[in-house]
Enzyme design. Structure first.
Site, PDB file in Angstrom:
ATOM      1  N   LYS A 152      13.564 -30.797 -30.217  1.00 47.35           N
ATOM      2  CA  LYS A 152      14.493 -29.672 -30.011  1.00 47.35           C
ATOM      3  C   LYS A 152      15.838 -30.094 -29.403  1.00 47.35           C
ATOM      4  CE  LYS A 152      13.092 -26.781 -31.637  1.00 47.35           C
ATOM      5  NZ  LYS A 152      12.927 -26.747 -33.117  1.00 47.35           N
ATOM      6  N   TRP A 170      19.789 -31.703 -37.153  1.00 55.38           N
ATOM      7  CA  TRP A 170      21.253 -31.690 -37.363  1.00 55.38           C
ATOM      8  C   TRP A 170      21.746 -33.130 -37.524  1.00 55.38           C
ATOM      9  CZ3 TRP A 170      25.219 -29.915 -33.063  1.00 55.38           C
ATOM     10  CH2 TRP A 170      26.487 -29.817 -33.645  1.00 55.38           C
ATOM     11  N   HIS A 212       9.963 -38.900 -32.631  1.00 57.86           N
ATOM     12  CA  HIS A 212      10.058 -38.318 -31.283  1.00 57.86           C
ATOM     13  C   HIS A 212       9.229 -39.155 -30.309  1.00 57.86           C
ATOM     14  CE1 HIS A 212      12.031 -34.649 -32.484  1.00 57.86           C
ATOM     15  NE2 HIS A 212      11.003 -34.103 -33.080  1.00 57.86           N
ATOM     16  N   SER A 257      14.677 -23.657 -26.494  1.00 55.10           N
ATOM     17  CA  SER A 257      14.581 -23.831 -27.947  1.00 55.10           C
ATOM     18  C   SER A 257      13.114 -24.061 -28.337  1.00 55.10           C
ATOM     19  CB  SER A 257      15.456 -25.017 -28.365  1.00 55.10           C
ATOM     20  OG  SER A 257      15.357 -25.262 -29.735  1.00 55.10           O
ATOM     21  N   TYR A 303      23.756 -33.520 -27.909  1.00 55.85           N
ATOM     22  CA  TYR A 303      23.956 -32.266 -28.654  1.00 55.85           C
ATOM     23  C   TYR A 303      25.263 -31.618 -28.189  1.00 55.85           C
ATOM     24  CZ  TYR A 303      22.838 -27.599 -30.489  1.00 55.85           C
ATOM     25  OH  TYR A 303      22.871 -26.402 -31.161  1.00 55.85           O
ATOM     26  N   SER A 337      26.899 -29.970 -42.972  1.00 56.19           N
ATOM     27  CA  SER A 337      25.983 -30.089 -41.835  1.00 56.19           C
ATOM     28  C   SER A 337      26.210 -28.966 -40.827  1.00 56.19           C
ATOM     29  CB  SER A 337      26.146 -31.451 -41.145  1.00 56.19           C
ATOM     30  OG  SER A 337      27.458 -31.556 -40.605  1.00 56.19           O
ATOM     31  N   MET A 344      23.311 -25.372 -42.984  1.00 60.16           N
ATOM     32  CA  MET A 344      21.917 -25.809 -42.826  1.00 60.16           C
ATOM     33  C   MET A 344      20.961 -24.625 -42.836  1.00 60.16           C
ATOM     34  SD  MET A 344      21.901 -28.998 -40.151  1.00 60.16           S
ATOM     35  CE  MET A 344      20.107 -29.047 -40.103  1.00 60.16           C
ATOM     36  N   ARG A 373      18.024 -21.415 -34.876  1.00 57.89           N
ATOM     37  CA  ARG A 373      17.864 -20.176 -34.124  1.00 57.89           C
ATOM     38  C   ARG A 373      19.222 -19.684 -33.628  1.00 57.89           C
ATOM     39  NH1 ARG A 373      16.971 -18.935 -28.622  1.00 57.89           N
ATOM     40  NH2 ARG A 373      17.660 -21.071 -28.231  1.00 57.89           N
TER      41      ARG A 373
HETATM   42  P1  A3P Z   1      18.256 -23.628 -30.794  1.00 58.03           P
HETATM   43  O1  A3P Z   1      16.807 -23.303 -30.840  1.00 58.03           O
HETATM   44  O2  A3P Z   1      18.801 -23.652 -29.386  1.00 58.03           O
HETATM   45  O3  A3P Z   1      19.081 -22.776 -31.695  1.00 58.03           O
HETATM   46  P2  A3P Z   1      15.511 -30.089 -33.503  1.00 58.03           P
HETATM   47  O4  A3P Z   1      16.122 -30.336 -34.816  1.00 58.03           O
HETATM   48  O5  A3P Z   1      15.481 -31.290 -32.608  1.00 58.03           O
HETATM   49  O6  A3P Z   1      14.180 -29.415 -33.617  1.00 58.03           O
HETATM   50  O7  A3P Z   1      16.484 -29.088 -32.707  1.00 58.03           O
HETATM   51  C1  A3P Z   1      16.585 -27.739 -33.074  1.00 58.03           C
HETATM   52  C2  A3P Z   1      17.796 -27.138 -32.374  1.00 58.03           C
HETATM   53  O8  A3P Z   1      18.989 -27.682 -33.002  1.00 58.03           O
HETATM   54  C3  A3P Z   1      17.857 -25.631 -32.533  1.00 58.03           C
HETATM   55  O9  A3P Z   1      18.445 -25.129 -31.327  1.00 58.03           O
HETATM   56  C4  A3P Z   1      18.806 -25.481 -33.723  1.00 58.03           C
HETATM   57  O10 A3P Z   1      19.428 -24.233 -33.829  1.00 58.03           O
HETATM   58  C5  A3P Z   1      19.800 -26.598 -33.446  1.00 58.03           C
HETATM   59  N1  A3P Z   1      20.538 -26.988 -34.656  1.00 58.03           N
HETATM   60  C6  A3P Z   1      20.031 -27.384 -35.840  1.00 58.03           C
HETATM   61  N2  A3P Z   1      21.014 -27.599 -36.730  1.00 58.03           N
HETATM   62  C7  A3P Z   1      22.174 -27.321 -36.095  1.00 58.03           C
HETATM   63  C8  A3P Z   1      23.553 -27.330 -36.495  1.00 58.03           C
HETATM   64  N3  A3P Z   1      23.929 -27.666 -37.720  1.00 58.03           N
HETATM   65  N4  A3P Z   1      24.474 -26.989 -35.573  1.00 58.03           N
HETATM   66  C9  A3P Z   1      24.118 -26.644 -34.314  1.00 58.03           C
HETATM   67  N5  A3P Z   1      22.840 -26.611 -33.887  1.00 58.03           N
HETATM   68  C10 A3P Z   1      21.873 -26.935 -34.763  1.00 58.03           C
END
Ligand code: A3P
Length: 300
Positions: A57, A62, A112, A142, A197, A231, A236, A260
């Protein structure tokens, strides 16, 4: 309080929902003890491989999307036709491991895994690792909302419950603090790129350029524009190869949402004052010794 020992008791589709390997909880639908062991002891990471590494998370998907688009110079064909978990398979998963061992040439892979379970061969290789960190408070929030929707794991009954489990490291892949402490010890190595991030949100283009430099890829300005475009959070969210809508239905409840909110600081909407203070205290204790400036969020 739900402890991990209780998680282990849970049976899911006729099998235990969790198993613990060297102190780290894994969920049994996705992982297998033998694969974790084999990936650590026998899997050969090659010099030409690239690994995307994170605590869950932290913005992993991304980053994968970004690296895939860098590889194709912004052409979206690959990201729009192949699921993210096949483009960059997960070393430690039942599905990802066989793909990787049978793949020739330079490989892109994700993980991970905590430091002590990572393939030993990496530490003798020149393979490149990109490690992304995120404010653990946002990671917690998250993860809580994500796990609410997925049948792989015990759905924590409340954020309060998950908060306690997270601070103790009684969650999948173990403690954020241990994971981050141990991997940050590699941060001065030439084959290790540390990203966050928060920086990626604040300066997405600059971060993409940093990744290009690290991977030795030269992109023209219009190609960089395409990487940015495809991206983005919205792109996405609409890409079924990346938004987890292809996760099999039996694993999901109420629609799994990967994308989310995609913001920084959402924890402020969810933590109580007492939780925020408790978190600060644990962060300071567990992350003592690191320069505060290393973390791109308000210290602690
Ligand atoms: P949130 O739940 O806070 O929205 P992972 O890929 O490690 O599982 O992380 C998921 C988190 O990355 C989620 O955060 C998701 O919304 C965010 N995320 C994924 N793609 C993204 C993008 N293109 N830009 C910004 N945040 C992104």
């Amino acid at each position: 309080m739900l402890e991990f020992s209780q998680h282990q008791e849970r049976v899911f589709f006729g099998m235990s929902a969790y198993f613990c390997f060297e102190g780290i909880p894994f969920h049994a639908i996705v992982h297998k003890r033998e694969i974790i062991e084999e990936s650590r002891d026998k899997f050969v990471i090659r010099d030409e491989d690239t690994v995307i590494l994170s605590y869950p998370k932290s913005g992993t998907n991304w980053l994968i999307e970004t690296v895939c688009l860098i590889q194709t110079k912004g052409n979206p064909k690959w990201i729009q036709s192949v699921p993210v978990w096949q483009r960059s398979p997960w070393i430690e998963t039942k599905k990802g491991f066989p793909i990787l061992i049978n793949k020739e040439g330079p490989r892109l892979m994700s993980s991970h895994l905590p430091f002590h379970l990572f393939p030993k061969s990496f530490f003798r290789s020149k393979a490149k690792v990109i490690y992304i960190i995120r404010n653990p408070r946002d990671v917690l929030v998250s993860a809580y909302f994500f796990r609410h929707k997925i049948n792989l794991i015990d759905n924590p009954e409340s954020l309060g419950t998950y908060f306690e489990l997270f601070l103790k490291g009684n969650v999948t892949y173990g403690s954020w603090f241990e994971h981050t402490r141990n991997w940050l010890s590699m941060r001065e190595n030439d084959n290790f790129l540390l990203l966050s991030y928060e920086d990626m949100k604040k300066n997405t283009r600059g971060t993409i350029e940093k990744i290009c430099d690290f991977l030795g890829k030269k992109l023209e300005a219009d190609e960089l524009d395409l990487v940015l475009k495809y991206s983005s959070f919205q792109a996405m969210k609409e890409n079924k190869m990346s938004n987890f809508s292809l996760v099999p239905e039996h694993m999901v409840t109420n629609g799994l949402v990967l994308l989310r909110k995609g913001t920084t600081g959402d924890w402020k909407n969810h933590f109580t004052v007492a939780q925020a203070e408790a978190f600060d205290k644990v962060f300071q204790e567990k992350m003592a010794g690191f320069p505060p400036g290393l973390f791109p969020w308000k210290y602690p």
